[in-house]
Design a protein around this motif. Sequence first.
Motif, PDB file in Angstrom:
ATOM      1  N   VAL A  10       6.788   5.394 -47.307  1.00  0.00           N
ATOM      2  CA  VAL A  10       7.391   6.399 -47.453  1.00  0.00           C
ATOM      3  C   VAL A  10       7.568   7.097 -48.746  1.00  0.00           C
ATOM      4  O   VAL A  10       7.489   6.238 -49.746  1.00  0.00           O
ATOM      5  N   ILE A  11       7.731   8.273 -48.790  1.00  0.00           N
ATOM      6  CA  ILE A  11       8.241   8.912 -50.109  1.00  0.00           C
ATOM      7  C   ILE A  11       9.688   9.316 -49.715  1.00  0.00           C
ATOM      8  O   ILE A  11       9.724  10.253 -49.016  1.00  0.00           O
ATOM      9  N   LEU A  12      10.444   9.194 -50.908  1.00  0.00           N
ATOM     10  CA  LEU A  12      11.848   9.843 -50.827  1.00  0.00           C
ATOM     11  C   LEU A  12      11.806  10.934 -51.455  1.00  0.00           C
ATOM     12  O   LEU A  12      11.561  10.775 -52.914  1.00  0.00           O
ATOM     13  N   VAL A  13      12.051  12.012 -50.923  1.00  0.00           N
ATOM     14  CA  VAL A  13      12.001  13.504 -51.765  1.00  0.00           C
ATOM     15  C   VAL A  13      13.431  13.977 -51.972  1.00  0.00           C
ATOM     16  O   VAL A  13      14.292  13.732 -51.090  1.00  0.00           O
ATOM     17  N   PRO A  14      13.884  14.791 -53.048  1.00  0.00           N
ATOM     18  CA  PRO A  14      15.246  15.450 -52.935  1.00  0.00           C
ATOM     19  C   PRO A  14      15.216  16.492 -51.528  1.00  0.00           C
ATOM     20  O   PRO A  14      14.374  16.986 -51.400  1.00  0.00           O
ATOM     21  N   TYR A  15      16.580  16.593 -51.030  1.00  0.00           N
ATOM     22  CA  TYR A  15      16.645  17.311 -49.887  1.00  0.00           C
ATOM     23  C   TYR A  15      16.475  18.797 -50.465  1.00  0.00           C
ATOM     24  O   TYR A  15      17.472  19.270 -51.204  1.00  0.00           O
ATOM     25  N   MET A  16      15.708  19.502 -50.005  1.00  0.00           N
ATOM     26  CA  MET A  16      15.396  20.955 -50.576  1.00  0.00           C
ATOM     27  C   MET A  16      15.720  22.198 -49.496  1.00  0.00           C
ATOM     28  O   MET A  16      15.563  21.733 -48.495  1.00  0.00           O
ATOM     29  N   LYS A  17      16.071  23.251 -49.836  1.00  0.00           N
ATOM     30  CA  LYS A  17      16.372  24.230 -49.086  1.00  0.00           C
ATOM     31  C   LYS A  17      15.325  24.545 -47.808  1.00  0.00           C
ATOM     32  O   LYS A  17      15.372  24.756 -46.734  1.00  0.00           O
ATOM     33  N   GLU A  18      13.957  24.144 -48.404  1.00  0.00           N
ATOM     34  CA  GLU A  18      12.759  24.150 -47.326  1.00  0.00           C
ATOM     35  C   GLU A  18      12.950  23.310 -46.255  1.00  0.00           C
ATOM     36  O   GLU A  18      12.399  23.343 -45.070  1.00  0.00           O
ATOM     37  N   ASP A  66       6.870  10.396 -44.079  1.00  0.00           N
ATOM     38  CA  ASP A  66       5.974   9.334 -43.690  1.00  0.00           C
ATOM     39  C   ASP A  66       4.743   9.488 -44.471  1.00  0.00           C
ATOM     40  O   ASP A  66       4.131  10.869 -44.190  1.00  0.00           O
ATOM     41  N   LYS A  67       4.483   8.672 -45.451  1.00  0.00           N
ATOM     42  CA  LYS A  67       3.171   8.939 -46.132  1.00  0.00           C
ATOM     43  C   LYS A  67       1.958   9.251 -45.133  1.00  0.00           C
ATOM     44  O   LYS A  67       0.894  10.099 -45.954  1.00  0.00           O
ATOM     45  N   GLN A  68       1.987   8.829 -43.990  1.00  0.00           N
ATOM     46  CA  GLN A  68       0.682   9.043 -43.091  1.00  0.00           C
ATOM     47  C   GLN A  68       0.589  10.342 -42.770  1.00  0.00           C
ATOM     48  O   GLN A  68      -0.430  10.884 -42.317  1.00  0.00           O
ATOM     49  N   MET A  69       1.493  11.007 -43.080  1.00  0.00           N
ATOM     50  CA  MET A  69       1.680  12.681 -42.224  1.00  0.00           C
ATOM     51  C   MET A  69       1.515  13.412 -43.256  1.00  0.00           C
ATOM     52  O   MET A  69       1.585  14.720 -43.257  1.00  0.00           O
ATOM     53  N   ILE A 103      25.681   3.719 -47.617  1.00  0.00           N
ATOM     54  CA  ILE A 103      24.433   4.078 -47.425  1.00  0.00           C
ATOM     55  C   ILE A 103      24.253   4.568 -46.066  1.00  0.00           C
ATOM     56  O   ILE A 103      24.866   4.080 -45.019  1.00  0.00           O
ATOM     57  N   GLU A 104      23.515   5.571 -45.612  1.00  0.00           N
ATOM     58  CA  GLU A 104      23.406   6.249 -44.280  1.00  0.00           C
ATOM     59  C   GLU A 104      21.737   6.283 -44.126  1.00  0.00           C
ATOM     60  O   GLU A 104      21.214   6.964 -44.891  1.00  0.00           O
ATOM     61  N   ILE A 105      21.270   6.057 -43.062  1.00  0.00           N
ATOM     62  CA  ILE A 105      19.975   6.217 -42.794  1.00  0.00           C
ATOM     63  C   ILE A 105      19.806   6.793 -41.456  1.00  0.00           C
ATOM     64  O   ILE A 105      20.285   6.293 -40.571  1.00  0.00           O
ATOM     65  N   MET A 106      18.749   7.717 -41.541  1.00  0.00           N
ATOM     66  CA  MET A 106      18.381   8.218 -40.190  1.00  0.00           C
ATOM     67  C   MET A 106      16.838   8.397 -39.937  1.00  0.00           C
ATOM     68  O   MET A 106      16.218   9.207 -40.950  1.00  0.00           O
ATOM     69  N   ILE A 107      16.197   7.901 -39.028  1.00  0.00           N
ATOM     70  CA  ILE A 107      14.899   8.364 -38.956  1.00  0.00           C
ATOM     71  C   ILE A 107      14.854   9.164 -37.631  1.00  0.00           C
ATOM     72  O   ILE A 107      15.181   8.720 -36.490  1.00  0.00           O
ATOM     73  N   ALA A 108      14.952  10.418 -37.715  1.00  0.00           N
ATOM     74  CA  ALA A 108      15.066  11.606 -36.887  1.00  0.00           C
ATOM     75  C   ALA A 108      13.859  11.454 -35.565  1.00  0.00           C
ATOM     76  O   ALA A 108      13.976  11.643 -34.418  1.00  0.00           O
ATOM     77  N   GLU A 109      12.693  11.569 -36.387  1.00  0.00           N
ATOM     78  CA  GLU A 109      11.436  11.803 -35.587  1.00  0.00           C
ATOM     79  C   GLU A 109      11.093  10.366 -34.623  1.00  0.00           C
ATOM     80  O   GLU A 109      11.070   9.383 -35.240  1.00  0.00           O
ATOM     81  N   PRO A 110      11.457  10.444 -33.165  1.00  0.00           N
ATOM     82  CA  PRO A 110      11.152   9.091 -32.528  1.00  0.00           C
ATOM     83  C   PRO A 110       9.884   8.432 -32.577  1.00  0.00           C
ATOM     84  O   PRO A 110       9.777   7.389 -32.696  1.00  0.00           O
ATOM     85  N   LYS A 111       8.871   9.410 -32.727  1.00  0.00           N
ATOM     86  CA  LYS A 111       7.453   8.622 -33.084  1.00  0.00           C
ATOM     87  C   LYS A 111       7.318   7.842 -34.289  1.00  0.00           C
ATOM     88  O   LYS A 111       6.441   6.991 -34.459  1.00  0.00           O
ATOM     89  N   SER A 112       8.171   8.095 -35.207  1.00  0.00           N
ATOM     90  CA  SER A 112       8.204   7.428 -36.500  1.00  0.00           C
ATOM     91  C   SER A 112       9.155   5.958 -36.608  1.00  0.00           C
ATOM     92  O   SER A 112       9.193   5.529 -37.652  1.00  0.00           O
ATOM     93  N   GLY A 114      10.671   2.546 -35.750  1.00  0.00           N
ATOM     94  CA  GLY A 114      10.106   1.186 -35.102  1.00  0.00           C
ATOM     95  C   GLY A 114       8.759   0.936 -35.957  1.00  0.00           C
ATOM     96  O   GLY A 114       8.126  -0.009 -35.752  1.00  0.00           O
ATOM     97  N   LYS A 115       8.353   1.533 -37.312  1.00  0.00           N
ATOM     98  CA  LYS A 115       7.436   1.382 -38.110  1.00  0.00           C
ATOM     99  C   LYS A 115       7.640   0.812 -39.374  1.00  0.00           C
ATOM    100  O   LYS A 115       6.900   0.527 -40.212  1.00  0.00           O
ATOM    101  N   GLY A 116       8.985   0.445 -39.631  1.00  0.00           N
ATOM    102  CA  GLY A 116       9.306  -0.154 -40.845  1.00  0.00           C
ATOM    103  C   GLY A 116       9.797   1.021 -41.969  1.00  0.00           C
ATOM    104  O   GLY A 116      10.159   0.740 -43.395  1.00  0.00           O
ATOM    105  N   LEU A 117       9.718   2.323 -41.531  1.00  0.00           N
ATOM    106  CA  LEU A 117      10.165   3.365 -42.352  1.00  0.00           C
ATOM    107  C   LEU A 117      11.640   3.358 -42.736  1.00  0.00           C
ATOM    108  O   LEU A 117      12.010   3.450 -44.041  1.00  0.00           O
ATOM    109  N   GLY A 118      12.430   3.033 -41.727  1.00  0.00           N
ATOM    110  CA  GLY A 118      14.061   3.122 -42.136  1.00  0.00           C
ATOM    111  C   GLY A 118      14.182   1.811 -42.934  1.00  0.00           C
ATOM    112  O   GLY A 118      15.155   2.128 -43.845  1.00  0.00           O
ATOM    113  N   LYS A 119      13.821   0.806 -42.690  1.00  0.00           N
ATOM    114  CA  LYS A 119      14.108  -0.240 -43.543  1.00  0.00           C
ATOM    115  C   LYS A 119      13.649  -0.167 -45.020  1.00  0.00           C
ATOM    116  O   LYS A 119      14.256  -0.297 -45.906  1.00  0.00           O
ATOM    117  N   GLU A 120      12.437   0.381 -45.178  1.00  0.00           N
ATOM    118  CA  GLU A 120      11.820   0.560 -46.233  1.00  0.00           C
ATOM    119  C   GLU A 120      12.612   1.729 -47.343  1.00  0.00           C
ATOM    120  O   GLU A 120      12.838   1.428 -48.415  1.00  0.00           O
TER     121      GLU A 120
END
Length: 197
Positions: A10-18, A66-69, A103-112, A114-120
Motif C-alpha cells: 500500500v501507499i498511504l497518501v494525504p486525504y485530498m479533496k479529489e 492499493d499499489k497494484q491498482m 487508530i481506525e482502519i477501513m478497507i472499503a473496497e470488498p475486492k481489496s 483479505g489481502k493484507g492491506l489493512g494490516k500493513e
Amino acid sequence: MGVSLEGEKVILVPYMKEHVPKYHQWMQDPALLFATGSEPLTLDQEYDMQLSWSQDPLKHTFIVLDKQMIMGEFVHGQPHTEAMVGDVNMYMNDPEDPLFGEIEIMIAEPKSRGKGLGKEAVVMMMAFAVENVGIHTFRAKIGESNQASILLFHKLGFQDSSFSEAFKEWTMELPVTKSNRDYLLQHCADKMVTHSS
Ligand SMILES: CC(C)(COP(=O)(O)OP(=O)(O)OC[C@H]1O[C@@H](n2cnc3c(N)ncnc32)[C@H](O)[C@@H]1OP(=O)(O)O)[C@@H](O)C(=O)NCCC(=O)NCCS
C-alpha cells in the motif's frame, strides 16, 4: 501537502479533496457505516470534514492506495483515486494525554479485503506515529460484531482493556515498549519510503 508513505502493498497518501466523491460513495453503504460507527454525511459535509481533518493537528488521516491498482508511476501530490481502497486514521483525542493514539482502519473496497492491506496500513501508521509523534500507547475501539477487525488488532498485540455496554464496543490498547518500538522502527519505518514535496 503532508507526506505519503510507501510500503510493500500500500501507499498511504494525504486525504485530498479529489478523494471525497469516492469516499462519500463508500459511506453510503449501511454496513460500512455500522462497522466504522459513522453517521451518513451529505457530499458538502464530507468536503467540510476532509478540510477540517487536513487542518487538525490532533489527527493524522491517510487514504490507502492499493499499489497494484495504481495506473502508471506513483506521483506524490497526485490523488491516484483509481487505486483508493480505504483509509487509516489516528486521533490524539485523549483530553488527559495527547500521546495516546487511537487508530481506525477501513478497507472499503470488498475486492481489496483479505489481502493484507489493512494490516500493513495499520502497522505503517504505528511506525509513523512512533517515529514522528512519540505516541506511547495505541488504542482501537471496535464494535463487538466486527470480528475481522478485532482479530486484526489482536494479531498486532493489542489487548482488550474495557467493553462499553452502551456502545457494544471493545477498547483495546497496545503500549509502546522498547521492544515493539525497536521492531516498528527497524522492521517497518526503515522499510517505508517517505515521499514529501
Ligand atoms: C476489517 C478490515 C479493516 C480488515 O482489513 P483487511 O485488509 O481485509 O485485513 P488483512 O487482509 O490485512 O488481514 C489482517 C488480519 O485481520 C483478520 N481478518 C481480516 N479479514 C478477516 C475476516 N474476514 N475474518 C476474520 N479475520 C479477518 C485476520 O486476523 C488477518 O490476519 P491473517 O491474514 O493472518 O489471518 C477490513 O476488512 C474492513 O475495513 N472491513 C470493513 C470495515 C470495518 O470493519 N472497519 C473496522 C472499523 S474499526
